[in-house]
Design a protein around this motif. Structure first.
Motif, mmCIF file in Angstrom:
data_model
loop_
_atom_site.group_PDB
_atom_site.id
_atom_site.type_symbol
_atom_site.label_atom_id
_atom_site.label_comp_id
_atom_site.label_asym_id
_atom_site.label_seq_id
_atom_site.Cartn_x
_atom_site.Cartn_y
_atom_site.Cartn_z
ATOM 1 N N ASP A 1 0.841 -1.207 0.000
ATOM 2 C CA ASP A 1 0.000 0.000 0.000
ATOM 3 C C ASP A 1 0.877 1.258 0.000
ATOM 4 O OD1 ASP A 1 -2.288 -1.480 0.124
ATOM 5 O OD2 ASP A 1 -2.564 -1.265 2.285
ATOM 6 N N ALA B 1 -7.245 5.626 -9.309
ATOM 7 C CA ALA B 1 -6.555 4.821 -8.314
ATOM 8 C C ALA B 1 -5.530 3.975 -9.085
ATOM 9 C CB ALA B 1 -7.550 3.959 -7.563
ATOM 10 N N PRO B 2 -4.577 3.376 -8.380
ATOM 11 C CA PRO B 2 -3.521 2.646 -9.093
ATOM 12 C C PRO B 2 -4.066 1.551 -10.013
ATOM 13 C CG PRO B 2 -2.971 2.873 -6.786
ATOM 14 C CD PRO B 2 -4.369 3.362 -6.936
ATOM 15 N N LEU C 1 2.716 1.766 -3.239
ATOM 16 C CA LEU C 1 1.762 2.217 -4.265
ATOM 17 C C LEU C 1 1.519 3.724 -4.180
ATOM 18 C CD1 LEU C 1 -1.055 -0.460 -4.367
ATOM 19 C CD2 LEU C 1 0.298 0.330 -6.299
ATOM 20 N N MET C 2 1.564 4.262 -2.967
ATOM 21 C CA MET C 2 1.343 5.703 -2.822
ATOM 22 C C MET C 2 2.426 6.489 -3.559
ATOM 23 S SD MET C 2 -0.240 6.251 0.940
ATOM 24 C CE MET C 2 -1.491 5.130 1.584
ATOM 25 N N LEU D 1 4.630 13.613 -2.408
ATOM 26 C CA LEU D 1 4.153 12.562 -3.317
ATOM 27 C C LEU D 1 3.311 13.145 -4.453
ATOM 28 C CD1 LEU D 1 3.233 9.814 -0.709
ATOM 29 C CD2 LEU D 1 5.014 9.661 -2.430
ATOM 30 N N ARG E 1 -10.632 9.621 -4.100
ATOM 31 C CA ARG E 1 -10.375 8.617 -3.064
ATOM 32 C C ARG E 1 -8.893 8.314 -2.857
ATOM 33 N NH1 ARG E 1 -11.655 6.987 -7.703
ATOM 34 N NH2 ARG E 1 -10.887 5.114 -8.720
ATOM 35 N N TRP E 2 -8.136 8.214 -3.949
ATOM 36 C CA TRP E 2 -6.728 7.840 -3.793
ATOM 37 C C TRP E 2 -5.939 8.960 -3.128
ATOM 38 C CZ3 TRP E 2 -4.135 3.599 -3.453
ATOM 39 C CH2 TRP E 2 -2.746 3.672 -3.456
ATOM 40 N N ARG F 1 -6.875 1.217 3.646
ATOM 41 C CA ARG F 1 -6.815 2.118 2.496
ATOM 42 C C ARG F 1 -8.135 2.837 2.289
ATOM 43 N NH1 ARG F 1 -4.172 -0.794 -2.612
ATOM 44 N NH2 ARG F 1 -5.802 0.443 -3.605
ATOM 45 N N VAL G 1 -3.794 9.310 0.513
ATOM 46 C CA VAL G 1 -2.390 9.699 0.655
ATOM 47 C C VAL G 1 -2.237 10.783 1.729
ATOM 48 C CG1 VAL G 1 -0.406 10.701 -0.547
ATOM 49 C CG2 VAL G 1 -1.822 9.017 -1.697
ATOM 50 N N TYR H 1 0.628 -1.340 -9.889
ATOM 51 C CA TYR H 1 0.948 -2.454 -8.999
ATOM 52 C C TYR H 1 2.253 -3.115 -9.437
ATOM 53 C CZ TYR H 1 -3.338 -2.550 -6.230
ATOM 54 O OH TYR H 1 -4.342 -2.243 -5.346
#
Lengths: 255, 333
Positions: free
Chosen positions: A94, A109-110, A97-98, B229, B213-214, B276, B218, A115
């Protein structure tokens, strides 16, 4: 790649240091030394564009940091903070991935590709087996490597590391330094701070020492890491000796 | 990747909860009739005038309102816990509930019509958080989050004092019970129109949370790391606060103050889908909705009188929370 010119750092109420000139390019390691509270972290924050420069400029590939968007900056410079215990129990994967955030669209999102990149970054540091472990429950050295893997996943050519070996035991310290050396050889530019002149001697192509609100020394390790300089900067008599095997050792001067 | 099937299971659980909520009541409707009536409605037919009236005028609006309020509070709680990097944070942290409460009880004191009470509660909730946000911006500090939370506590306390003042001024025989009941939360007066007025607000508020959401996730690493980031921290934080405030104020304006959901649901979700945010958010929405539908069903059917929702959520929430704590792992894991 990264250049600071006549930089003054600090906060509106408190000027920490000024007159800082330094540069780091690809395949170079700039090591930052200085007593506690000298402004190493403040300098890092300024280089990363997290706080504005009070004076002077920081440029990346010729462009002022202040003119770059967060996303553009993050694609060029990756930050490796000191590993800390986090509030949330993220897995190592996780966290890594950030590191892909700057490469994602604003609402994305990823993806599978992200990944894969994260897995590859873990693999590069030989910690792929940690991917599904909780990041708070691995050793400090492993956690530091995990943050370096996140910086690798960020695909930025320059890495800024805040005391990556602080609070690590001997084995983990050597492991992390070893990885930093490998990154340098692969062409990454690295800026890292440390309290250990021996590390600087071993890894750095250039050394910057900040003390007393200025850049006290800047140059090759041989020029900067001398007994008189270190004595003056840290306020204790220091001797630098060369051992028979050719290594340099810094120790207290006893009279 | 096991998060996806769990979210699907939670969606099924929500449907099941809504079915149960539609069946249970003074006039029980068997599951087959509920589904039959829904299908007939979709075709534009009438299933049975009697069942249709109960289902579509009374029970379903209430079930839908419970789902909306539960989803809104849980989503706001999950967002704030991530934003403030603190698992003990609830949607009330910036004073939205206290502010909305003050507006609503003021409306009750002034004997305004229900729709005006709701509107006033909604607006004062938004205004309260706007004041908190403006205050925090004025008191520039290096620790933006801390100042924000402290400003929230200060303004929330003021609104709380306002509520107490209104209580003292209120007529003790009619208004005071209404105020007390409102402050404990209830969906007893829900009408179809309430659902139509709240649903768009909740959806409009959930949308940016879902889209970002992502990046919101973070933010849980702290401002400096998130910026490094590549996240525009100030903007994302502003969006989260605005969206979470909007949905909380919308929810509170129809249900009154229902505690515990925003705090508890994300904690129930994290052991299932991990920490997450991009997984916690959808799971919290579904579980919060299902949970409040069931609690509200209990509130209107367990006793001869309506039990206030806030009372039930606390009764269920407190022991559940202790159980989560006692499972050995940290609750926020």
């Amino acid at each position: 790649m990264l250049q600071a010119h006549q930089l003054a750092i600090g906060y509106p109420q408190r000027r920490v240091a000024e007159g800082i000139d330094l540069a780091v390019g690809r395949g170079e390691v700039l090591c930052l030394l200085g007593p506690n509270g000298a402004g190493k972290t403040t300098l890092f924050k300024t280089l990363l564009g997290l706080i504005p420069a009070l004076d002077g400029t920081v440029e990346i590939d010729g462009k002022p940091v202040a003119s770059l968007s967060r996303q553009a900056l993050a694609r060029t410079v990756a930050y490796v903070p000191q590993a800390q215990v986090m509030e949330f129990a993220y897995t190592v994967l996780d966290l890594v991935l950030m590191g892909r955030t700057a490469h994602l669209g604003p609402f994305a999102a990823p993806s599978m590709a992200d990944y894969n990149r994260a897995h590859a970054a873990l693999d590069e540091l030989d910690i792929l087996d940690l991917a599904d472990r909780e990041a708070n429950r691995i050793s400090g050295g492993q956690r530091q490597l995990c943050l370096i893997a996140r910086a690798l996943a960020q695909d930025a050519p320059l890495l800024v590391m805040d005391e990556p070996t602080a609070s690590l035991d001997l084995g983990n310290r050597f492991l992390v330094l070893d990885r930093v050396r490998a990154l340098r050889e692969r062409g990454f530019g690295v800026v890292f701070s440390t309290h250990d002149p021996d590390q600087a001697r071993e890894l750095a192509t250039r050394v910057a020492v900040i003390a007393d609100g200025r850049l006290a020394a800047y140059g090759t390790p041989g020029e900067t890491l001398t007994g008189p300089t270190l004595s003056a900067v840290y306020g204790v008599p220091v001797i630098v000796e060369r051992t028979e095997s050719g290594r340099y050792v810094v120790g207290p001067l006893r009279t | 990747m096991r998060a996806v099937p769990i979210v699907a299971l939670l969606a099924l659980a929500l449907l099941a909860a809504m079915l149960v909520g539609s069946m249970v009541g003074p006039y029980p409707i068997p599951a087959g009739d509920v589904i039959g009536a829904l299908l007939a409605r979709l075709r534009g037919d009438t299933y049975s005038p009697h069942i249709d009236t109960i289902l579509f005028q009374i029970r379903l609006p209430r079930v839908l309102a419970a789902a909306l309020v539960g989803a809104a509070l849980a989503a706001a709680g999950a967002s704030y816990q991530t934003l403030f990097r603190n698992p003990l944070v609830s949607p009330d942290i910036l004073g939205v509930s206290a502010g909305a409460g003050f507006g609503a009880v003021l409306g009750i004191l002034l004997s305004l019509p229900v729709i005006a009470i709701q509107g006033l509660g909604f607006v004062t909730g938004l205004v309260t958080v706007a004041i908190v946000y403006a205050l925090a911006r004025t008191l520039r500090s290096q620790n933006e989050v801390l100042v924000l939370v402290l400003a929230g506590i200060v303004v929330g306390a003021l609104a709380g004092a306002g509520i107490s003042l209104v209580k003292i001024l209120a007529d003790p025989y009619n208004q005071l019970p209404a105020i007390t009941f409102w402050l404990l939360g209830s969906l007893s007066g829900i009408k179809v129109d309430d659902v139509w007025s709240v649903a768009p607000l909740v959806i409009v508020g959930l949308l940016p949370l879902a889209l970002l959401r992502w990046r919101i996730g973070v933010l849980s690493l702290g401002d400096d790391e998130a910026r490094a980031l590549g996240v525009n921290v100030g903007f994302v934080r502003g969006v989260v606060i605005a969206a979470a405030t909007l949905i909380t104020a919308a929810a509170v304006s129809v249900s009154g103050v229902v505690g515990w959901i925003g705090l508890m649901i994300p904690h129930m979700v994290r052991p299932l889908v991990g920490p997450r945010y991009d997984r916690v958010l959808p799971a919290s929405i579904l579980m919060g909705a299902a949970f409040l539908v069931l609690v509200d069903t209990l509130a209107r059917s367990a006793a001869r009188i309506e039990i206030p929702l806030g009372l039930l959520t606390a009764l269920i929430g407190a022991p559940l929370f202790v159980w989560l704590l006692a499972r050995g792992r940290r609750v926020w894991s």
